[in-house]
Design an enzyme around this catalytic site. Structure first.
Site, PDB file in Angstrom:
ATOM      1  N   HIS A 132       0.870  -1.183   0.000  1.00 59.98           N
ATOM      2  CA  HIS A 132       0.000   0.000   0.000  1.00 59.98           C
ATOM      3  C   HIS A 132       0.907   1.233   0.000  1.00 59.98           C
ATOM      4  O   HIS A 132       2.021   1.177   0.535  1.00 59.98           O
ATOM      5  CB  HIS A 132      -0.834  -0.059   1.284  1.00 59.98           C
ATOM      6  CG  HIS A 132      -1.920   0.968   1.408  1.00 59.98           C
ATOM      7  ND1 HIS A 132      -1.673   2.274   1.775  1.00 59.98           N
ATOM      8  CD2 HIS A 132      -3.262   0.882   1.245  1.00 59.98           C
ATOM      9  CE1 HIS A 132      -2.817   2.937   1.833  1.00 59.98           C
ATOM     10  NE2 HIS A 132      -3.798   2.118   1.508  1.00 59.98           N
ATOM     11  N   ASP A 214       3.199  -4.420   8.056  1.00 54.31           N
ATOM     12  CA  ASP A 214       1.963  -3.671   7.884  1.00 54.31           C
ATOM     13  C   ASP A 214       0.822  -4.681   8.017  1.00 54.31           C
ATOM     14  O   ASP A 214       0.561  -5.478   7.111  1.00 54.31           O
ATOM     15  CB  ASP A 214       1.965  -3.017   6.492  1.00 54.31           C
ATOM     16  CG  ASP A 214       0.629  -2.366   6.146  1.00 54.31           C
ATOM     17  OD1 ASP A 214      -0.338  -2.535   6.914  1.00 54.31           O
ATOM     18  OD2 ASP A 214       0.548  -1.713   5.091  1.00 54.31           O
ATOM     19  N   GLN A 217      -4.461  -5.238   6.942  1.00 56.46           N
ATOM     20  CA  GLN A 217      -5.479  -6.139   6.385  1.00 56.46           C
ATOM     21  C   GLN A 217      -5.477  -7.507   7.060  1.00 56.46           C
ATOM     22  O   GLN A 217      -6.256  -8.384   6.669  1.00 56.46           O
ATOM     23  CB  GLN A 217      -5.268  -6.309   4.882  1.00 56.46           C
ATOM     24  CG  GLN A 217      -5.431  -5.027   4.087  1.00 56.46           C
ATOM     25  CD  GLN A 217      -6.837  -4.454   4.153  1.00 56.46           C
ATOM     26  OE1 GLN A 217      -7.802  -5.166   4.434  1.00 56.46           O
ATOM     27  NE2 GLN A 217      -6.964  -3.171   3.896  1.00 56.46           N
ATOM     28  N   LYS A 240     -10.317  -0.788  10.529  1.00 55.22           N
ATOM     29  CA  LYS A 240     -10.456  -1.953   9.645  1.00 55.22           C
ATOM     30  C   LYS A 240     -10.751  -3.213  10.458  1.00 55.22           C
ATOM     31  O   LYS A 240     -10.860  -4.304   9.919  1.00 55.22           O
ATOM     32  CB  LYS A 240      -9.183  -2.143   8.818  1.00 55.22           C
ATOM     33  CG  LYS A 240      -8.939  -1.012   7.818  1.00 55.22           C
ATOM     34  CD  LYS A 240      -7.693  -1.252   7.019  1.00 55.22           C
ATOM     35  CE  LYS A 240      -7.167  -0.025   6.320  1.00 55.22           C
ATOM     36  NZ  LYS A 240      -7.945   0.404   5.156  1.00 55.22           N
ATOM     37  N   CYS A 378      -4.775   2.413  -3.653  1.00 52.16           N
ATOM     38  CA  CYS A 378      -3.510   2.925  -3.069  1.00 52.16           C
ATOM     39  C   CYS A 378      -2.366   1.952  -3.290  1.00 52.16           C
ATOM     40  O   CYS A 378      -1.477   1.803  -2.434  1.00 52.16           O
ATOM     41  CB  CYS A 378      -3.659   3.237  -1.575  1.00 52.16           C
ATOM     42  SG  CYS A 378      -4.868   4.504  -1.227  1.00 52.16           S
TER      43      CYS A 378
HETATM   44  C1  LIG Z   1      -2.313  -2.784   3.574  1.00 51.16           C
HETATM   45  C2  LIG Z   1      -2.665  -1.403   4.044  1.00 51.16           C
HETATM   46  N1  LIG Z   1      -1.731  -0.661   4.636  1.00 51.16           N
HETATM   47  C3  LIG Z   1      -1.989   0.570   5.086  1.00 51.16           C
HETATM   48  C4  LIG Z   1      -3.236   1.131   4.956  1.00 51.16           C
HETATM   49  C5  LIG Z   1      -3.486   2.516   5.488  1.00 51.16           C
HETATM   50  O1  LIG Z   1      -4.401   2.459   6.531  1.00 51.16           O
HETATM   51  P1  LIG Z   1      -5.014   3.786   7.167  1.00 51.16           P
HETATM   52  O2  LIG Z   1      -5.590   4.568   6.026  1.00 51.16           O
HETATM   53  O3  LIG Z   1      -6.050   3.300   8.120  1.00 51.16           O
HETATM   54  O4  LIG Z   1      -3.906   4.506   7.840  1.00 51.16           O
HETATM   55  C6  LIG Z   1      -4.242   0.409   4.330  1.00 51.16           C
HETATM   56  C7  LIG Z   1      -5.568   0.993   4.099  1.00 51.16           C
HETATM   57  O5  LIG Z   1      -6.297   0.592   3.220  1.00 51.16           O
HETATM   58  C8  LIG Z   1      -3.952  -0.902   3.866  1.00 51.16           C
HETATM   59  O6  LIG Z   1      -4.880  -1.644   3.276  1.00 51.16           O
END
Ligand SMILES: Cc1ncc(COP(=O)(O)O)c(C=O)c1O
Length: 420
Positions: A132, A214, A217, A240, A378
Protein backbone atom coordinates in the site's frame (compact mmCIF):
# COMPACT_ATOMS: atom_id res chain seq x y z
CA UNK A 1 -0.41 -19.33 17.02
CA UNK A 2 -3.72 -18.64 18.70
CA UNK A 3 -3.35 -16.28 21.63
CA UNK A 4 -7.03 -15.89 22.36
CA UNK A 5 -8.25 -19.37 23.05
CA UNK A 6 -8.51 -19.24 26.83
CA UNK A 7 -11.85 -17.38 27.07
CA UNK A 8 -15.10 -19.07 26.08
CA UNK A 9 -15.96 -18.11 22.50
CA UNK A 10 -19.45 -17.54 21.10
CA UNK A 11 -20.44 -20.00 18.38
CA UNK A 12 -20.25 -18.43 14.93
CA UNK A 13 -23.70 -17.53 13.70
CA UNK A 14 -23.77 -14.97 10.93
CA UNK A 15 -27.33 -13.81 11.63
CA UNK A 16 -26.51 -13.24 15.30
CA UNK A 17 -23.46 -11.25 14.23
CA UNK A 18 -25.39 -9.22 11.65
CA UNK A 19 -27.96 -8.20 14.28
CA UNK A 20 -25.17 -6.38 16.11
CA UNK A 21 -24.39 -4.04 13.19
CA UNK A 22 -27.01 -1.26 13.00
CA UNK A 23 -25.84 -0.04 9.59
CA UNK A 24 -26.77 -3.35 7.95
CA UNK A 25 -30.43 -2.34 8.28
CA UNK A 26 -29.88 0.71 6.06
CA UNK A 27 -31.25 0.91 2.54
CA UNK A 28 -29.13 2.31 -0.31
CA UNK A 29 -31.08 3.51 -3.35
CA UNK A 30 -34.05 1.70 -1.79
CA UNK A 31 -32.16 -1.64 -1.69
CA UNK A 32 -30.78 -3.48 1.33
CA UNK A 33 -27.15 -2.51 1.85
CA UNK A 34 -24.63 -5.13 0.77
CA UNK A 35 -21.36 -3.91 2.23
CA UNK A 36 -18.31 -5.35 0.50
CA UNK A 37 -15.81 -2.56 1.19
CA UNK A 38 -14.42 -3.91 4.44
CA UNK A 39 -10.80 -3.60 3.35
CA UNK A 40 -11.34 0.17 3.13
CA UNK A 41 -13.10 0.29 6.50
CA UNK A 42 -15.20 -2.26 8.34
CA UNK A 43 -18.61 -1.57 9.84
CA UNK A 44 -18.96 -1.21 13.62
CA UNK A 45 -20.96 -3.34 16.04
CA UNK A 46 -23.33 -1.51 18.38
CA UNK A 47 -21.07 -2.19 21.37
CA UNK A 48 -18.24 -0.17 19.82
CA UNK A 49 -20.50 2.77 18.93
CA UNK A 50 -21.91 2.74 22.48
CA UNK A 51 -18.49 2.56 24.15
CA UNK A 52 -17.29 5.58 22.21
CA UNK A 53 -20.36 7.69 22.94
CA UNK A 54 -20.44 6.56 26.60
CA UNK A 55 -17.00 8.09 27.07
CA UNK A 56 -18.29 11.49 25.95
CA UNK A 57 -21.53 11.14 27.89
CA UNK A 58 -20.09 9.95 31.21
CA UNK A 59 -16.30 10.23 31.66
CA UNK A 60 -15.05 12.81 29.16
CA UNK A 61 -11.74 14.18 30.48
CA UNK A 62 -8.12 14.26 29.41
CA UNK A 63 -5.93 11.29 30.28
CA UNK A 64 -2.81 11.01 32.43
CA UNK A 65 -3.20 14.61 33.54
CA UNK A 66 -5.74 15.36 36.22
CA UNK A 67 -6.14 14.12 39.77
CA UNK A 68 -9.90 14.41 39.42
CA UNK A 69 -12.25 11.46 39.15
CA UNK A 70 -13.19 11.81 35.49
CA UNK A 71 -9.56 12.01 34.39
CA UNK A 72 -8.79 8.89 36.41
CA UNK A 73 -11.71 7.03 34.82
CA UNK A 74 -10.78 8.13 31.30
CA UNK A 75 -7.16 7.09 31.93
CA UNK A 76 -8.25 3.69 33.25
CA UNK A 77 -10.54 3.12 30.25
CA UNK A 78 -7.78 4.05 27.79
CA UNK A 79 -5.19 1.88 29.53
CA UNK A 80 -7.69 -1.02 29.66
CA UNK A 81 -7.89 -0.75 25.85
CA UNK A 82 -4.10 -0.97 25.67
CA UNK A 83 -4.14 -4.17 27.74
CA UNK A 84 -6.92 -5.64 25.56
CA UNK A 85 -4.88 -5.01 22.43
CA UNK A 86 -1.78 -6.45 24.11
CA UNK A 87 -3.57 -9.70 24.89
CA UNK A 88 -5.12 -9.89 21.42
CA UNK A 89 -1.78 -9.74 19.60
CA UNK A 90 0.20 -11.45 22.37
CA UNK A 91 2.63 -8.61 22.99
CA UNK A 92 4.82 -9.03 26.05
CA UNK A 93 4.04 -5.71 27.73
CA UNK A 94 1.23 -3.14 27.60
CA UNK A 95 3.89 -0.47 26.96
CA UNK A 96 4.82 -2.26 23.72
CA UNK A 97 1.48 -0.94 22.36
CA UNK A 98 1.66 2.63 21.02
CA UNK A 99 -1.59 4.29 20.06
CA UNK A 100 -1.56 6.24 16.80
CA UNK A 101 -4.19 7.58 14.39
CA UNK A 102 -3.91 4.54 12.07
CA UNK A 103 -1.58 2.33 10.07
CA UNK A 104 -0.35 5.31 8.06
CA UNK A 105 0.74 7.15 11.20
CA UNK A 106 2.24 3.96 12.67
CA UNK A 107 4.41 3.37 9.60
CA UNK A 108 5.42 7.03 9.38
CA UNK A 109 6.47 6.83 13.03
CA UNK A 110 8.47 3.66 12.29
CA UNK A 111 10.11 5.02 9.13
CA UNK A 112 11.00 8.40 10.63
CA UNK A 113 12.35 7.02 13.88
CA UNK A 114 14.10 3.94 12.45
CA UNK A 115 15.52 6.06 9.64
CA UNK A 116 17.14 8.33 12.19
CA UNK A 117 18.34 5.39 14.28
CA UNK A 118 19.62 3.07 11.54
CA UNK A 119 19.99 4.50 8.05
CA UNK A 120 23.19 5.85 6.52
CA UNK A 121 24.16 6.60 2.94
CA UNK A 122 24.09 3.46 0.78
CA UNK A 123 22.05 1.36 3.25
CA UNK A 124 19.08 -0.57 1.89
CA UNK A 125 15.42 -0.86 2.86
CA UNK A 126 13.48 -3.80 1.37
CA UNK A 127 9.75 -3.62 0.71
CA UNK A 128 7.56 -5.64 -1.68
CA UNK A 129 5.81 -4.77 -4.92
CA UNK A 130 2.36 -5.26 -3.41
CA UNK A 131 2.65 -2.61 -0.70
CA UNK A 132 0.00 0.00 0.00
CA UNK A 133 1.27 3.55 -0.60
CA UNK A 134 1.40 3.85 3.22
CA UNK A 135 4.15 1.26 3.27
CA UNK A 136 6.02 2.74 0.31
CA UNK A 137 6.10 6.50 0.63
CA UNK A 138 7.26 6.76 4.29
CA UNK A 139 10.24 4.52 3.40
CA UNK A 140 10.97 6.54 0.27
CA UNK A 141 11.02 9.68 2.40
CA UNK A 142 13.32 8.02 4.95
CA UNK A 143 15.63 6.78 2.17
CA UNK A 144 15.75 10.27 0.63
CA UNK A 145 16.55 11.82 3.99
CA UNK A 146 19.43 9.46 4.75
CA UNK A 147 20.74 8.60 1.28
CA UNK A 148 19.54 5.01 1.52
CA UNK A 149 18.22 2.84 -1.32
CA UNK A 150 14.74 1.29 -1.59
CA UNK A 151 14.69 -2.29 -2.93
CA UNK A 152 11.50 -4.01 -4.00
CA UNK A 153 10.61 -7.71 -3.94
CA UNK A 154 8.87 -8.40 -7.29
CA UNK A 155 5.44 -10.02 -7.51
CA UNK A 156 4.54 -13.19 -9.43
CA UNK A 157 1.58 -13.49 -11.80
CA UNK A 158 -0.47 -15.07 -9.01
CA UNK A 159 0.25 -12.15 -6.68
CA UNK A 160 2.90 -13.60 -4.40
CA UNK A 161 6.42 -12.50 -3.49
CA UNK A 162 8.98 -13.59 -6.05
CA UNK A 163 11.85 -14.02 -3.64
CA UNK A 164 14.24 -15.42 -6.20
CA UNK A 165 14.30 -12.29 -8.31
CA UNK A 166 15.30 -9.11 -6.56
CA UNK A 167 16.61 -6.76 -9.27
CA UNK A 168 20.36 -6.30 -9.15
CA UNK A 169 20.91 -9.12 -6.70
CA UNK A 170 21.95 -12.73 -6.94
CA UNK A 171 19.13 -15.27 -7.05
CA UNK A 172 17.75 -16.29 -3.66
CA UNK A 173 19.48 -13.35 -2.06
CA UNK A 174 16.78 -11.02 -0.81
CA UNK A 175 19.09 -9.27 1.61
CA UNK A 176 22.60 -7.89 1.21
CA UNK A 177 25.01 -6.84 3.90
CA UNK A 178 23.66 -3.30 3.42
CA UNK A 179 20.03 -4.20 4.21
CA UNK A 180 18.90 -2.55 7.44
CA UNK A 181 15.10 -2.70 7.33
CA UNK A 182 12.48 -5.06 5.88
CA UNK A 183 8.96 -3.54 5.67
CA UNK A 184 6.24 -5.84 4.31
CA UNK A 185 2.50 -6.31 4.44
CA UNK A 186 1.06 -9.33 6.22
CA UNK A 187 -1.92 -9.36 3.83
CA UNK A 188 -2.32 -7.45 0.56
CA UNK A 189 -5.29 -5.07 0.49
CA UNK A 190 -5.61 -5.42 -3.30
CA UNK A 191 -4.81 -9.08 -3.93
CA UNK A 192 -5.87 -10.64 -0.63
CA UNK A 193 -2.58 -12.59 -0.54
CA UNK A 194 -1.53 -13.80 2.92
CA UNK A 195 2.23 -13.43 2.81
CA UNK A 196 4.65 -15.85 4.48
CA UNK A 197 5.90 -13.07 6.74
CA UNK A 198 7.12 -15.35 9.53
CA UNK A 199 9.53 -17.11 7.18
CA UNK A 200 11.00 -13.92 5.74
CA UNK A 201 11.26 -12.32 9.18
CA UNK A 202 13.29 -15.34 10.34
CA UNK A 203 15.65 -14.87 7.37
CA UNK A 204 15.96 -11.16 8.09
CA UNK A 205 16.67 -11.76 11.76
CA UNK A 206 19.61 -14.01 10.93
CA UNK A 207 21.20 -10.94 9.32
CA UNK A 208 20.26 -8.48 12.06
CA UNK A 209 17.71 -6.70 9.85
CA UNK A 210 14.89 -4.83 11.60
CA UNK A 211 11.46 -6.06 10.48
CA UNK A 212 8.30 -3.99 10.19
CA UNK A 213 4.94 -5.56 9.29
CA UNK A 214 1.96 -3.67 7.88
CA UNK A 215 -0.89 -5.63 9.45
CA UNK A 216 -3.73 -3.35 8.30
CA UNK A 217 -5.48 -6.14 6.39
CA UNK A 218 -4.56 -8.99 8.71
CA UNK A 219 -5.70 -7.86 12.12
CA UNK A 220 -9.45 -8.47 11.62
CA UNK A 221 -9.03 -11.76 9.76
CA UNK A 222 -6.08 -13.71 11.15
CA UNK A 223 -4.86 -14.70 14.59
CA UNK A 224 -1.99 -12.26 14.89
CA UNK A 225 0.68 -13.23 17.42
CA UNK A 226 3.56 -10.77 17.28
CA UNK A 227 5.89 -12.91 19.37
CA UNK A 228 5.26 -15.93 17.16
CA UNK A 229 5.85 -13.84 14.02
CA UNK A 230 9.07 -12.56 15.55
CA UNK A 231 8.68 -9.09 14.02
CA UNK A 232 10.17 -5.97 15.57
CA UNK A 233 7.27 -3.65 14.72
CA UNK A 234 3.67 -4.40 13.67
CA UNK A 235 1.24 -1.69 12.48
CA UNK A 236 -2.53 -1.68 12.09
CA UNK A 237 -5.64 0.53 12.10
CA UNK A 238 -8.62 0.26 14.43
CA UNK A 239 -11.20 1.11 11.79
CA UNK A 240 -10.46 -1.95 9.65
CA UNK A 241 -11.05 -4.17 12.67
CA UNK A 242 -14.55 -3.08 13.71
CA UNK A 243 -13.19 -0.11 15.67
CA UNK A 244 -13.41 3.67 15.20
CA UNK A 245 -11.64 5.69 12.53
CA UNK A 246 -8.67 7.77 13.67
CA UNK A 247 -7.24 4.97 15.79
CA UNK A 248 -4.29 2.70 15.20
CA UNK A 249 -1.48 0.83 16.85
CA UNK A 250 2.22 0.40 16.44
CA UNK A 251 3.40 -2.63 18.37
CA UNK A 252 7.12 -2.65 19.05
CA UNK A 253 9.63 -4.91 20.74
CA UNK A 254 10.52 -3.20 23.99
CA UNK A 255 14.31 -3.04 23.53
CA UNK A 256 13.94 -1.56 20.04
CA UNK A 257 11.34 0.99 21.14
CA UNK A 258 13.71 2.03 23.94
CA UNK A 259 16.42 2.76 21.34
CA UNK A 260 14.15 4.53 18.82
CA UNK A 261 14.03 8.34 19.01
CA UNK A 262 10.60 10.01 19.32
CA UNK A 263 9.04 11.19 16.07
CA UNK A 264 6.78 13.95 17.36
CA UNK A 265 7.41 16.36 20.21
CA UNK A 266 4.84 17.88 22.54
CA UNK A 267 2.90 17.35 25.73
CA UNK A 268 2.85 13.98 27.47
CA UNK A 269 5.92 12.57 25.70
CA UNK A 270 8.43 14.35 27.94
CA UNK A 271 10.07 13.76 31.28
CA UNK A 272 11.79 17.12 31.88
CA UNK A 273 11.82 20.11 29.51
CA UNK A 274 14.29 22.97 29.69
CA UNK A 275 15.27 25.30 26.87
CA UNK A 276 18.62 23.57 26.74
CA UNK A 277 17.50 19.95 26.68
CA UNK A 278 14.44 17.73 26.94
CA UNK A 279 14.34 14.20 28.31
CA UNK A 280 11.58 11.85 27.26
CA UNK A 281 8.82 9.96 29.02
CA UNK A 282 9.00 6.19 29.40
CA UNK A 283 7.26 3.83 26.97
CA UNK A 284 4.74 4.03 25.44
CA UNK A 285 4.27 7.75 26.13
CA UNK A 286 7.54 8.74 24.45
CA UNK A 287 5.71 8.07 21.17
CA UNK A 288 2.31 9.54 22.12
CA UNK A 289 2.69 13.32 21.96
CA UNK A 290 -0.41 15.41 22.59
CA UNK A 291 -3.96 14.48 23.56
CA UNK A 292 -4.82 11.12 22.03
CA UNK A 293 -8.14 10.14 20.42
CA UNK A 294 -9.38 8.93 23.81
CA UNK A 295 -12.94 8.08 22.75
CA UNK A 296 -11.63 6.25 19.70
CA UNK A 297 -9.09 4.27 21.71
CA UNK A 298 -11.83 3.22 24.13
CA UNK A 299 -13.91 2.17 21.10
CA UNK A 300 -10.90 0.31 19.72
CA UNK A 301 -10.58 -1.60 23.00
CA UNK A 302 -14.26 -2.53 22.79
CA UNK A 303 -13.82 -3.70 19.17
CA UNK A 304 -11.00 -5.99 20.24
CA UNK A 305 -13.05 -7.28 23.20
CA UNK A 306 -15.84 -7.95 20.69
CA UNK A 307 -13.46 -9.85 18.39
CA UNK A 308 -12.19 -11.81 21.40
CA UNK A 309 -15.76 -13.09 21.93
CA UNK A 310 -15.52 -15.03 18.68
CA UNK A 311 -13.20 -17.69 17.37
CA UNK A 312 -11.17 -16.00 14.64
CA UNK A 313 -10.50 -19.35 13.00
CA UNK A 314 -14.27 -19.86 12.57
CA UNK A 315 -14.59 -16.33 11.19
CA UNK A 316 -11.71 -16.94 8.77
CA UNK A 317 -13.39 -20.17 7.61
CA UNK A 318 -16.65 -18.29 6.98
CA UNK A 319 -14.89 -15.53 5.04
CA UNK A 320 -12.98 -18.15 3.05
CA UNK A 321 -16.23 -19.85 2.09
CA UNK A 322 -17.51 -16.49 0.77
CA UNK A 323 -14.25 -16.02 -1.15
CA UNK A 324 -14.42 -19.46 -2.77
CA UNK A 325 -18.05 -19.00 -3.78
CA UNK A 326 -17.43 -15.51 -5.18
CA UNK A 327 -14.32 -16.69 -7.05
CA UNK A 328 -16.15 -19.58 -8.70
CA UNK A 329 -19.22 -17.55 -9.68
CA UNK A 330 -17.34 -14.49 -10.90
CA UNK A 331 -14.90 -16.53 -12.98
CA UNK A 332 -17.87 -17.92 -14.90
CA UNK A 333 -18.54 -14.42 -16.27
CA UNK A 334 -17.20 -13.94 -19.79
CA UNK A 335 -14.11 -11.70 -19.93
CA UNK A 336 -13.65 -11.44 -16.16
CA UNK A 337 -10.13 -11.81 -14.77
CA UNK A 338 -9.22 -12.02 -11.11
CA UNK A 339 -6.10 -10.11 -10.08
CA UNK A 340 -4.61 -12.04 -7.18
CA UNK A 341 -4.86 -15.81 -7.31
CA UNK A 342 -2.48 -16.81 -4.52
CA UNK A 343 -3.08 -20.08 -2.69
CA UNK A 344 -3.33 -18.33 0.68
CA UNK A 345 -5.85 -15.48 0.60
CA UNK A 346 -8.21 -13.61 2.91
CA UNK A 347 -11.67 -12.63 1.67
CA UNK A 348 -10.55 -10.03 -0.86
CA UNK A 349 -11.37 -10.40 -4.56
CA UNK A 350 -10.16 -7.91 -7.15
CA UNK A 351 -11.23 -8.25 -10.76
CA UNK A 352 -11.23 -6.58 -14.15
CA UNK A 353 -13.65 -7.20 -17.02
CA UNK A 354 -12.71 -6.80 -20.65
CA UNK A 355 -14.14 -3.62 -22.15
CA UNK A 356 -15.61 -2.41 -18.85
CA UNK A 357 -14.30 0.42 -16.71
CA UNK A 358 -14.25 -0.45 -13.01
CA UNK A 359 -15.68 2.95 -12.10
CA UNK A 360 -18.77 2.38 -14.29
CA UNK A 361 -19.31 -1.07 -12.82
CA UNK A 362 -18.90 0.23 -9.26
CA UNK A 363 -21.46 2.96 -9.93
CA UNK A 364 -24.00 0.46 -11.30
CA UNK A 365 -23.43 -1.86 -8.33
CA UNK A 366 -24.04 1.06 -5.98
CA UNK A 367 -27.39 1.63 -7.70
CA UNK A 368 -28.23 -1.90 -6.56
CA UNK A 369 -27.18 -1.19 -2.97
CA UNK A 370 -23.85 -3.01 -3.31
CA UNK A 371 -20.77 -1.19 -1.98
CA UNK A 372 -17.47 -2.21 -3.59
CA UNK A 373 -14.22 -0.30 -4.02
CA UNK A 374 -12.99 0.68 -7.45
CA UNK A 375 -9.64 2.15 -8.50
CA UNK A 376 -6.01 1.50 -7.68
CA UNK A 377 -6.58 0.83 -3.96
CA UNK A 378 -3.51 2.93 -3.07
CA UNK A 379 -1.30 0.36 -4.80
CA UNK A 380 -0.35 2.10 -8.07
CA UNK A 381 2.92 0.17 -8.59
CA UNK A 382 0.96 -3.07 -8.22
CA UNK A 383 -1.56 -1.89 -10.83
CA UNK A 384 1.40 -1.20 -13.16
CA UNK A 385 2.74 -4.70 -12.46
CA UNK A 386 -0.55 -6.22 -13.64
CA UNK A 387 -0.98 -3.75 -16.50
CA UNK A 388 -4.32 -2.38 -15.31
CA UNK A 389 -5.42 1.11 -14.25
CA UNK A 390 -7.64 -0.20 -11.49
CA UNK A 391 -9.89 -3.04 -10.39
CA UNK A 392 -13.25 -3.63 -8.81
CA UNK A 393 -12.67 -5.03 -5.33
CA UNK A 394 -15.07 -6.85 -3.02
CA UNK A 395 -13.73 -7.43 0.49
CA UNK A 396 -15.58 -9.56 3.00
CA UNK A 397 -16.10 -9.39 6.75
CA UNK A 398 -17.60 -11.76 9.29
CA UNK A 399 -21.11 -10.31 8.82
CA UNK A 400 -21.32 -10.99 5.06
CA UNK A 401 -23.40 -13.85 3.70
CA UNK A 402 -23.55 -16.23 0.74
CA UNK A 403 -26.80 -14.54 -0.34
CA UNK A 404 -24.90 -11.24 -0.52
CA UNK A 405 -22.23 -12.85 -2.71
CA UNK A 406 -25.04 -14.06 -4.99
CA UNK A 407 -26.37 -10.49 -5.07
CA UNK A 408 -22.91 -9.25 -6.11
CA UNK A 409 -22.65 -11.80 -8.92
CA UNK A 410 -26.18 -10.99 -10.13
CA UNK A 411 -25.35 -7.29 -9.82
CA UNK A 412 -22.23 -7.62 -11.96
CA UNK A 413 -24.18 -9.54 -14.62
CA UNK A 414 -26.93 -6.91 -14.63
CA UNK A 415 -24.34 -4.13 -14.84
CA UNK A 416 -22.63 -5.82 -17.76
CA UNK A 417 -25.89 -5.97 -19.72
CA UNK A 418 -26.01 -2.18 -19.49
CA UNK A 419 -22.32 -1.60 -20.21
CA UNK A 420 -21.65 -4.00 -23.05
C1 LIG B 1 -2.31 -2.78 3.57
C2 LIG B 1 -2.67 -1.40 4.04
N1 LIG B 1 -1.73 -0.66 4.64
C3 LIG B 1 -1.99 0.57 5.09
C4 LIG B 1 -3.24 1.13 4.96
C5 LIG B 1 -3.49 2.52 5.49
O1 LIG B 1 -4.40 2.46 6.53
P1 LIG B 1 -5.01 3.79 7.17
O2 LIG B 1 -5.59 4.57 6.03
O3 LIG B 1 -6.05 3.30 8.12
O4 LIG B 1 -3.91 4.51 7.84
C6 LIG B 1 -4.24 0.41 4.33
C7 LIG B 1 -5.57 0.99 4.10
O5 LIG B 1 -6.30 0.59 3.22
C8 LIG B 1 -3.95 -0.90 3.87
O6 LIG B 1 -4.88 -1.64 3.28
Amino acid sequence: MSNSTSAVKSAFNVEEIRAQFPILKELVHGKPLVYFDNAATSQKPRRVIKAESAYYATINANVHRGVHTLSTKATEAQEAARETVRVHINAKHAHDIIFTSGTTASINLAATSLGQLLLKKGDEVVISGMEHHSNIVPWQLACERHGAVLKVIPITDSGEWDLAQIPGQARNDVFTDKTRILAISHVSNTLGTINPVKKLIAEAKKKGIITVVDGAQAIAHLNVDVQDLGCDLYAFSGHKAYGPTGTGVLYGREDLLERMPPWQGGGEMIDVVTFEKTTYAKLPFKFEAGTPHIAGIIGLGEAFRWMEDYDKTAIAAHEHMLLEHATKELLAIDGLRIIGTAKEKVGVISFVIEGVHHYDLGTLLDQQGIAVRTGHHCTQPLMDRFGVSGTTRASFACFNTMAEVDALVAGVKKGLKMLR
